[in-house]
Design an enzyme around this catalytic site. Sequence first.
Site, PDB file in Angstrom:
ATOM      1  N   GLY A 178     -16.739  37.339  37.695  1.00  0.00           N
ATOM      2  CA  GLY A 178     -15.994  36.899  36.524  1.00  0.00           C
ATOM      3  C   GLY A 178     -16.762  35.831  35.773  1.00  0.00           C
ATOM      4  N   ASP A 179     -16.097  34.717  35.510  1.00  0.00           N
ATOM      5  CA  ASP A 179     -16.745  33.608  34.801  1.00  0.00           C
ATOM      6  C   ASP A 179     -16.983  32.420  35.731  1.00  0.00           C
ATOM      7  OD1 ASP A 179     -14.090  32.980  35.126  1.00  0.00           O
ATOM      8  OD2 ASP A 179     -13.817  32.106  33.145  1.00  0.00           O
TER       9      ASP A 179
END
Length: 260
Positions: A110-111
Amino acid sequence: VFEGNIIGRVFCFRDITDIKKNQELLKHQAFHDSLTGLPNRAFLSESLKHAINIAKRNHHRTAILFIDLDDFKKINDTAGHEQGDLFLKDVSTRIQSTLRESDILGRLGGDEFLIILEDITNQNQAIEIHDRILKLFKTPFDIQGNQYVVSCSIGISLYPQDGQHPDELIRKADMAMYQAKKLGKNTFHYFDESLERIAIHRVNVENDLRHAIKKNEFTLHFQPKVTLLTERIESVEALVRWQKTPDNLIYPDQFIPIAE
């Protein structure tokens, strides 16, 4: 061999270049993120073990920086996942530019990114790095002509004071990162024991809440609203209480935020 004598040799050659290339590719894919090419969680765990061994041998410290982008989802939602992917690649390039050659940057998914700072002799080295990273995000990101301003939150744990094992140190850096989010984002926070106590308490309350629902331990208290002119009760406000035991009434401020 002819009549007991060696009269020659037979050689068999096979070009295994493609096999070796495929093996290297599979190895790389197993330990690296497919989008950014950065080390993945498995590689980071092994690298952290190595960093801990070096720190132990040299009586130094290792710092773990857990980075989470603030409001990154808005890029995917408004501009699409292709722009989001390009943004993540740009982020990884920017962060890498602030690190020393011995430091390791990886993507957890993800981030979320993780940095391992090897062989730290004093905490100022870690402070310098996370300050540089926060400053990086003040400059807008230009992705195919579109500009995005996204900040990040950073949680930091240190070996040996915060833990002895990779998973423990990553978990505590993650907890510190969430504390940075609570402080308003776009900042950093170091792990401390109070964070762990809060996390353990939260898990315990979550588990107790599930049992409380099954046991019908919630009850409503009604607070009247009175009109002063007529001195009449015009309405009531329904307030939930948790009657955990006959002698233990838990007020909403202690469990509603977790229930939500």
